[in-house]
Design a protein around this motif. Structure first.
Motif, PDB file in Angstrom:
ATOM      1  N   THR A   1       0.770  -1.247   0.031  1.00 16.56           N
ATOM      2  CA  THR A   1      -0.001  -0.131   0.103  1.00 16.56           C
ATOM      3  C   THR A   1       0.970   1.375   0.076  1.00 16.56           C
ATOM      4  OG1 THR A   1      -0.041  -0.085   2.345  1.00 16.56           O
ATOM      5  CG2 THR A   1      -1.786  -1.027   1.151  1.00 16.56           C
TER       6      THR A   1
ATOM      7  N   ASN B   1      -5.325  -3.773  -2.470  1.00 17.48           N
ATOM      8  CA  ASN B   1      -5.194  -2.701  -3.304  1.00 17.48           C
ATOM      9  C   ASN B   1      -4.286  -1.597  -2.924  1.00 17.48           C
ATOM     10  OD1 ASN B   1      -8.002  -2.776  -5.123  1.00 17.48           O
ATOM     11  ND2 ASN B   1      -8.269  -3.520  -3.241  1.00 17.48           N
TER      12      ASN B   1
ATOM     13  N   THR C   1       0.800   5.334   1.233  1.00 16.55           N
ATOM     14  CA  THR C   1       0.011   6.184   2.197  1.00 16.55           C
ATOM     15  C   THR C   1       0.203   7.435   1.806  1.00 16.55           C
ATOM     16  OG1 THR C   1       0.249   7.047   4.526  1.00 16.55           O
ATOM     17  CG2 THR C   1       2.355   6.297   3.482  1.00 16.55           C
ATOM     18  N   GLN C   2      -0.947   8.659   2.396  1.00 17.17           N
ATOM     19  CA  GLN C   2      -0.930   9.938   2.075  1.00 17.17           C
ATOM     20  C   GLN C   2      -0.429  10.687   3.410  1.00 17.17           C
ATOM     21  OE1 GLN C   2      -4.844  10.164   0.276  1.00 17.17           O
ATOM     22  NE2 GLN C   2      -3.839  10.716  -1.474  1.00 17.17           N
TER      23      GLN C   2
ATOM     24  N   TYR D   1      -3.723   1.418  -3.466  1.00 17.87           N
ATOM     25  CA  TYR D   1      -4.155   2.832  -3.307  1.00 17.87           C
ATOM     26  C   TYR D   1      -5.928   2.867  -3.447  1.00 17.87           C
ATOM     27  CZ  TYR D   1      -5.617   7.653  -3.504  1.00 17.87           C
ATOM     28  OH  TYR D   1      -6.337   8.839  -3.054  1.00 17.87           O
ATOM     29  N   LEU D   2      -6.524   3.208  -2.431  1.00 19.58           N
ATOM     30  CA  LEU D   2      -8.045   3.472  -2.256  1.00 19.58           C
ATOM     31  C   LEU D   2      -8.305   5.028  -2.225  1.00 19.58           C
ATOM     32  CD1 LEU D   2      -8.999   0.605   0.107  1.00 19.58           C
ATOM     33  CD2 LEU D   2      -9.154   0.373  -2.339  1.00 19.58           C
ATOM     34  N   ASP D   3      -9.286   5.491  -2.968  1.00 23.28           N
ATOM     35  CA  ASP D   3      -9.595   6.659  -2.950  1.00 23.28           C
ATOM     36  C   ASP D   3     -10.872   7.024  -1.950  1.00 23.28           C
ATOM     37  OD1 ASP D   3     -11.922   5.583  -3.871  1.00 23.28           O
ATOM     38  OD2 ASP D   3     -12.046   6.700  -5.784  1.00 23.28           O
ATOM     39  N   PHE D   4     -10.934   6.246  -0.883  1.00 21.90           N
ATOM     40  CA  PHE D   4     -11.788   6.312   0.097  1.00 21.90           C
ATOM     41  C   PHE D   4     -11.269   5.512   1.501  1.00 21.90           C
ATOM     42  CE2 PHE D   4     -12.521   2.165  -1.701  1.00 21.90           C
ATOM     43  CZ  PHE D   4     -13.050   1.384  -0.434  1.00 21.90           C
ATOM     44  N   ASN D   5     -11.759   6.190   2.598  1.00 21.64           N
ATOM     45  CA  ASN D   5     -11.336   5.464   3.945  1.00 21.64           C
ATOM     46  C   ASN D   5     -12.597   4.501   4.281  1.00 21.64           C
ATOM     47  OD1 ASN D   5     -10.730   5.013   6.650  1.00 21.64           O
ATOM     48  ND2 ASN D   5      -9.734   6.521   6.894  1.00 21.64           N
TER      49      ASN D   5
ATOM     50  N   GLU E   1      -7.231  -3.377   1.744  1.00 20.84           N
ATOM     51  CA  GLU E   1      -5.843  -2.733   1.333  1.00 20.84           C
ATOM     52  C   GLU E   1      -4.804  -3.850   1.237  1.00 20.84           C
ATOM     53  OE1 GLU E   1      -5.887   1.491   3.514  1.00 20.84           O
ATOM     54  OE2 GLU E   1      -4.674  -0.113   4.524  1.00 20.84           O
TER      55      GLU E   1
ATOM     56  N   LYS F   1     -18.011  -0.554  -0.326  1.00 20.74           N
ATOM     57  CA  LYS F   1     -16.840  -0.306  -1.053  1.00 20.74           C
ATOM     58  C   LYS F   1     -15.551  -1.156  -0.569  1.00 20.74           C
ATOM     59  CE  LYS F   1     -17.720   4.702  -2.670  1.00 20.74           C
ATOM     60  NZ  LYS F   1     -16.962   5.958  -2.684  1.00 20.74           N
ATOM     61  N   SER F   2     -15.428  -1.123   0.738  1.00 21.79           N
ATOM     62  CA  SER F   2     -14.367  -2.018   1.110  1.00 21.79           C
ATOM     63  C   SER F   2     -14.380  -3.291   0.893  1.00 21.79           C
ATOM     64  CB  SER F   2     -14.063  -1.948   2.583  1.00 21.79           C
ATOM     65  OG  SER F   2     -14.103  -0.525   3.077  1.00 21.79           O
TER      66      SER F   2
END
Length: 404
Positions: free
Chosen positions: A79, A310, A81-82, A312-316, A327, A297-298
């Protein structure tokens, strides 16, 4: 009889260390201000100390640490991280390692207290921890009188933490603490029973003021399951189930009633959303719809890439267990599940004949992990793996004169 200095008195240094861990895990000002790398070094020194004191027992800790390191490495590699600038993977690894190790290290603090402390020392530690919790609740209730949304104001968490005002992480430890109190209730004398009832009422009021509906619901469900399991008479169990089912038919109307009478605006809104959901199946409410969407979504993200997850995911996903699946897929979720099951079995093993009593706290913990991000919550982990088993040990253990 074994010598007193060999069996009933643990090192005062170690008691001090465990007290420091307690402060760090519970006090918002402590866990918000100390650099996590410094704490990791402290943990390393403590593990080395345990190795020196009990090599055989310490091997169990090292097995956990090895799996945690593997899990942190897998997630670091799989993964992005941002939250860590510069894309430095080593920082990501240590951050993840810190999160995972503090999900379970309170269990090993309990292991040390269980095996080396006298009964009196165990009671002292439990009282010390209770005093810290009471202090945070007092500080928070003072703040809530002037700032009703203090415990929900994410933008102010860091500033309020300096005053030891409870945040999201602390609030979600309360259901486990309440269930721990109800678990030991029957073993209390009349004075302690009165104090326990008062504590439960104060904590329930605290949850209402906190305005986290799921925390309230998890508490109620945990207590209901506990009540059912405590009934020995099969006829009474059938009656209890019948009443519970009957209550479920009237649940929408009960939710509507409480949504119209509860003082908290946030809880009122969420109870009304639940009323609409149970009465019509409509999930369009803001909070409920948002949560269910994130959970969905998860799960979809996991099904799309079930092996390695994944990058990167565009949601938490807003739920620790579901996020692990999404993840890191099975590569990360299997070692994570291993840690969860092993920790639960270790806690039961330490409690011996009272092993089954930890189930209720564990049930609440799992419910939180399926609906909320608890991987960074020090108070939740501490309540699950230290406070709950320590309370059971203090009030249910029967070690004879050696422990007294």
């Amino acid at each position: 009889m074994l010598k007193r200095n060999q069996t009933t008195i643990t090192s005062y240094i170690e008691i001090g260390i465990i007290m420091l861990f307690s402060l760090y895990c519970i006090l918002p000002s402590a866990n918000n201000s100390i650099n996590f790398m410094l704490i990791l070094m402290f943990v390393a020194v403590y593990i080395a100390y345990i190795f020196f004191k009990n090599f055989e027992g310490a091997k169990v800790i090292m097995a956990f640490v090895a799996v945690i390191a593997l899990l942190a490495l897998i997630k670091t590699l799989l993964t992005d991280t941002q939250t860590i600038t510069g894309g430095v993977k080593i920082k990501q690894f240590f951050s993840l390692f810190y999160q995972y190790i503090f999900m379970f290290i309170p269990l090993f603090l309990f292991w040390r207290i269980k095996n080396t402390a006298s009964h009196r020392q165990q009671k002292f530690i439990l009282l010390f921890v209770s005093a810290i919790i009471a202090y945070v609740i007092f500080q928070t209730m003072q703040e809530v009188t002037i700032n009703p949304n203090a415990m929900r104001s994410w933008a102010e968490f860091e500033e309020l933490a300096k005053e030891n005002v409870a945040n999201y992480y602390f609030v979600y430890a309360i259901p486990i603490i309440i269930v721990a109190i109800t678990t030991v209730f029957r073993k209390l004398n009349i004075i302690l029973k009165i104090l326990a009832i008062a504590a439960i009422l104060i904590l329930m009021n605290f949850l209402l003021k906190a305005q986290y509906t799921l925390a309230l619901l998890i508490t109620v469900i945990g207590i209901i399951i506990q009540l059912y399991c405590s009934i020995k008479n099969q006829i009474f169990k059938i009656i209890f189930v019948f009443i519970t089912i009957l209550t479920m038919f009237f649940l929408p109307y009960l939710l509507l009633f409480f949504s119209e009478t509860v003082e908290s605006t946030q809880i009122s809104l969420r109870l009304y959303e639940l009323y609409v959901f149970f009465s019509s199946g409509d999930t369009s409410g803001y909070n409920l719809n948002g949560r269910l969407t994130l959970y969905e979504k998860s799960i979809i993200a996991f099904l799309k890439s079930p092996i390695w997850g994944n990058r990167y995911l565009d949601f938490n996903g807003h739920a620790t267990f579901l996020v692990e699946l999404a993840e890191t897929g099975l590569l990360g979720s299997i070692p994570f599940l291993y840690l969860v099951i092993s920790a639960y079995n270790k806690a039961k093993g330490l409690l011996g004949e009272n092993a089954k009593r930890i189930f209720y706290a564990f049930f609440c913990w799992v419910c939180m992990g399926l609906t909320n991000p608890i991987h960074s919550s020090l108070p939740v982990a501490f309540a699950m793996w230290f406070i709950a088993p320590l309370a059971i040990e203090v009030f249910y253990s029967n070690k004879g004169d050696v422990r007294r």
